[in-house]
Design a protein around this motif. Structure first.
Motif, PDB file in Angstrom:
ATOM      1  N   LEU A 151       0.756  -1.230  -0.014  1.00 30.43           N
ATOM      2  CA  LEU A 151      -0.060   0.208  -0.133  1.00 30.43           C
ATOM      3  C   LEU A 151       0.745   1.151  -0.014  1.00 30.43           C
ATOM      4  N   ASP A 152       2.186   1.340   0.552  1.00 32.75           N
ATOM      5  CA  ASP A 152       2.881   2.365   0.602  1.00 32.75           C
ATOM      6  C   ASP A 152       3.838   2.200  -0.632  1.00 32.75           C
ATOM      7  N   GLY A 153       3.714   1.525  -1.632  1.00 35.72           N
ATOM      8  CA  GLY A 153       4.450   1.496  -2.956  1.00 35.72           C
ATOM      9  C   GLY A 153       5.635   0.939  -3.026  1.00 35.72           C
ATOM     10  N   LYS A 154       5.871  -0.003  -2.353  1.00 37.18           N
ATOM     11  CA  LYS A 154       7.158  -0.879  -2.142  1.00 37.18           C
ATOM     12  C   LYS A 154       6.894  -2.297  -2.908  1.00 37.18           C
ATOM     13  N   ILE A 155       8.168  -2.861  -3.518  1.00 35.27           N
ATOM     14  CA  ILE A 155       8.101  -4.010  -4.149  1.00 35.27           C
ATOM     15  C   ILE A 155       8.962  -5.050  -3.513  1.00 35.27           C
ATOM     16  N   ALA A 156       9.410  -4.639  -2.522  1.00 33.86           N
ATOM     17  CA  ALA A 156      10.547  -5.407  -1.772  1.00 33.86           C
ATOM     18  C   ALA A 156      11.001  -4.574  -0.573  1.00 33.86           C
ATOM     19  N   THR A 157      11.330  -5.383   0.453  1.00 33.32           N
ATOM     20  CA  THR A 157      11.786  -4.823   1.456  1.00 33.32           C
ATOM     21  C   THR A 157      13.208  -4.033   1.207  1.00 33.32           C
ATOM     22  N   SER A 158      13.825  -3.244   2.144  1.00 36.24           N
ATOM     23  CA  SER A 158      14.991  -2.612   1.902  1.00 36.24           C
ATOM     24  C   SER A 158      16.022  -3.946   2.098  1.00 36.24           C
ATOM     25  N   ASN A 159      16.081  -5.073   2.097  1.00 41.52           N
ATOM     26  CA  ASN A 159      17.245  -6.019   1.812  1.00 41.52           C
ATOM     27  C   ASN A 159      16.893  -6.972   0.583  1.00 41.52           C
ATOM     28  N   GLY A 160      15.761  -6.490  -0.006  1.00 40.42           N
ATOM     29  CA  GLY A 160      15.282  -7.178  -1.468  1.00 40.42           C
ATOM     30  C   GLY A 160      14.499  -8.165  -1.182  1.00 40.42           C
ATOM     31  N   GLN A 314      14.789   2.784   2.184  1.00 41.88           N
ATOM     32  CA  GLN A 314      15.619   2.049   1.161  1.00 41.88           C
ATOM     33  C   GLN A 314      14.961   1.098   0.406  1.00 41.88           C
ATOM     34  N   ALA A 315      13.591   0.864   0.851  1.00 40.06           N
ATOM     35  CA  ALA A 315      12.948  -0.295   0.310  1.00 40.06           C
ATOM     36  C   ALA A 315      12.710   0.182  -1.192  1.00 40.06           C
ATOM     37  N   PHE A 316      12.518  -0.919  -2.009  1.00 42.84           N
ATOM     38  CA  PHE A 316      12.412  -0.940  -3.574  1.00 42.84           C
ATOM     39  C   PHE A 316      10.913  -0.344  -3.998  1.00 42.84           C
ATOM     40  N   SER A 317      11.099   0.492  -5.090  1.00 37.80           N
ATOM     41  CA  SER A 317       9.903   0.786  -5.562  1.00 37.80           C
ATOM     42  C   SER A 317       9.598   0.395  -6.896  1.00 37.80           C
ATOM     43  N   PRO A 318       8.414   0.250  -7.636  1.00 35.24           N
ATOM     44  CA  PRO A 318       8.061  -0.528  -8.844  1.00 35.24           C
ATOM     45  C   PRO A 318       8.809   0.239  -9.883  1.00 35.24           C
ATOM     46  N   VAL A 319       9.077   1.522  -9.984  1.00 33.83           N
ATOM     47  CA  VAL A 319       9.333   2.269 -11.440  1.00 33.83           C
ATOM     48  C   VAL A 319      10.450   3.225 -10.529  1.00 33.83           C
ATOM     49  N   GLY A 320      11.593   3.054 -11.198  1.00 34.93           N
ATOM     50  CA  GLY A 320      12.708   4.178 -10.942  1.00 34.93           C
ATOM     51  C   GLY A 320      12.659   5.323 -11.341  1.00 34.93           C
ATOM     52  N   GLU A 321      13.956   5.950 -11.653  1.00 35.12           N
ATOM     53  CA  GLU A 321      13.820   7.600 -11.744  1.00 35.12           C
ATOM     54  C   GLU A 321      13.570   7.755 -13.234  1.00 35.12           C
ATOM     55  N   LEU A 322      12.657   8.526 -13.436  1.00 36.62           N
ATOM     56  CA  LEU A 322      12.022   9.094 -14.903  1.00 36.62           C
ATOM     57  C   LEU A 322      12.542  10.508 -15.109  1.00 36.62           C
ATOM     58  N   ASP A 323      12.980  11.287 -14.118  1.00 35.05           N
ATOM     59  CA  ASP A 323      13.507  12.661 -14.184  1.00 35.05           C
ATOM     60  C   ASP A 323      12.429  13.487 -14.482  1.00 35.05           C
ATOM     61  N   LEU A 324      11.289  13.066 -13.761  1.00 31.26           N
ATOM     62  CA  LEU A 324      10.125  14.116 -13.655  1.00 31.26           C
ATOM     63  C   LEU A 324      10.064  14.745 -12.373  1.00 31.26           C
ATOM     64  N   THR A 325      10.293  15.987 -12.607  1.00 32.42           N
ATOM     65  CA  THR A 325      10.304  17.092 -11.294  1.00 32.42           C
ATOM     66  C   THR A 325       9.115  17.686 -10.882  1.00 32.42           C
ATOM     67  N   ASN A 326       8.166  17.724 -11.631  1.00 29.30           N
ATOM     68  CA  ASN A 326       7.002  18.251 -11.436  1.00 29.30           C
ATOM     69  C   ASN A 326       5.585  17.423 -11.525  1.00 29.30           C
ATOM     70  N   MET A 327       4.589  17.585 -10.461  1.00 28.39           N
ATOM     71  CA  MET A 327       3.439  16.596 -10.505  1.00 28.39           C
ATOM     72  C   MET A 327       2.665  16.615 -12.038  1.00 28.39           C
TER      73      MET A 327
END
Length: 365
Positions: A151-160, A314-327
């Motif tokens: 629910l908080d947008g994590k696909i894994a814990t901080s240790n993977g 440090q927990a993993f998110s489903p989508v990495g950096e897309l270089d989007l700075t504004n909503m």
């Protein structure tokens, strides 16, 4: 027409580069013949349905979810088989987007004096063959990004650790999704951390081609993906000249290795298109997912959301950096809908079709 679609689904994951097609022949309100296209090089759905109907097809109505073809490919044009059957009416779900057909099949039927109705249950027909349509229009496979997150947008814990975020019912949905796709792609980190099998786990269902994109080939020698090549083949995409010793080890296990220059999602999709594939499932981590989105290799997103919270900076998110700075730059999904899947929820939607990549960054794992 809904029966046509139901029949067509019998061949999910098996027809590429051909579409999913089902057909029924109806006389006096009763189905007297039906069939579906089982795969490239085999007869089309209309042919099976007409064979099943036999002489009863004369004066009957034929239903098919995609326009009958009128060109010679691996098989003869099925429009000629329909004409020869002497049916009096044909009901077509949608026009074939393939320029070799694109209305020509319908015109051939009408020129033979057959009544043709077009556009019945068209939305459902297009949904079923969205990958085929995309491949024809854009000359690349249809990309689907699937991930499961808390629910908080994590696909894994901080240790993977990531097994299991969602429940069994949601995981069964993923197995069905794999069976419907021609290939499933992961990156090297997914292989190292999760050691996935990437099979459908369903009896008599198709298994997708398992694809690993890895720039370093720093992968475990004994992974599930190097097993069961006869039922679920594995393809490694890497850069030119990388870790030739490990390449030889993989080749000895029956794994195919292809070197791309450069190794990017765009080049990967070009290669998979050349293999005749229609639908590609991205089951990768956030870094590769972001690269696939950025270059236009993803058209559809399936996000499974579990009612769990794990927190962690440090927990993993489903989508990495897309270089989007504004909503205001956020990628807003279209045609989305939600449904419950056991204790979890699935959000399914489409990225804007005009989402074009500015750059195609290299794979780093």
């Amino acid at each position: 027409m809904q029966r046509c679609l139901s029949l067509a689904r019998n061949a999910l994951g098996r027809t590429a580069p051909n579409p999913l097609v089902g057909s029924v022949v109806v006389l006096d309100g009763k189905i007297i013949g039906e069939g579906f296209h089982p795969g490239a090089g085999q007869p089309h759905a209309e042919v099976f349905a007409l064979i099943a109907a036999g002489n009863l097809a004369v004066g009957a109505t034929l239903y098919v979810n995609l326009e009958p073809c009128n060109h010679y490919g691996r098989t003869p044009p099925c429009s000629e088989a329909v004409v020869a059957s002497q049916v009096s009416k044909v009901v077509v779900g949608m026009v074939d987007p393939d320029p070799r057909v694109a209305g020509g099949g319908i015109a051939r039927l009408r020129s033979a004096g057959i009544e043709v109705v077009v556009g019945v249950e068209e939305a459902d027909c297009r949904q079923l063959n969205e990958a085929f349509i995309h491949r024809i229009l854009y000359q690349q496979p249809f990309g689907i990004l699937k991930y499961a997150m808390t629910l908080d947008g994590k696909i894994a814990t901080s240790n993977g650790h990531s097994a299991w975020i969602t429940g069994e019912i949601a995981r069964n949905e993923v197995h069905k999704l794999r069976a419907a796709c021609d290939a499933v792609i992961v990156g090297g980190n997914t292989v190292r951390l999760d050691n996935p099998k990437l099979t459908s786990r369903l009896a008599d269902a198709a298994n997708p081609l398992r694809v690993v994109m890895s720039r370093s080939l720093n992968l475990p020698a004994n992974a599930h993906l190097w097993e069961n090549m006869e039922v679920a083949p594995t393809l490694i995409l890497t850069e030119v000249g990388v870790n030739r010793d490990f390449q030889q080890l993989l080749l000895a296990k029956g794994v195919k290795v292809v070197e791309l220059n450069p190794l990017t999602p765009t080049e990967a999709m070009k290669y998979l298109y050349s293999l005749g594939l229609m639908s590609v499932l991205w089951e990768c981590g956030g870094t590769l997912a972001a690269k696939a989105i950025a270059c236009g290799a993803v058209q559809k997103v399936l996000a499974f959301i579990a009612p769990k919270i794990i927190g962690g900076n440090q927990a993993f998110s489903p989508v990495g950096e897309l270089d989007l700075t504004n909503m205001t730059q956020a990628l807003t999904l279209e045609r989305y809908h939600w449904r419950s899947v056991g204790a979890d929820y699935l959000m399914e939607g489409y990225l804007p079709i005009k989402q074009i990549a500015k750059v195609d960054p290299p794979i780093v794992n």
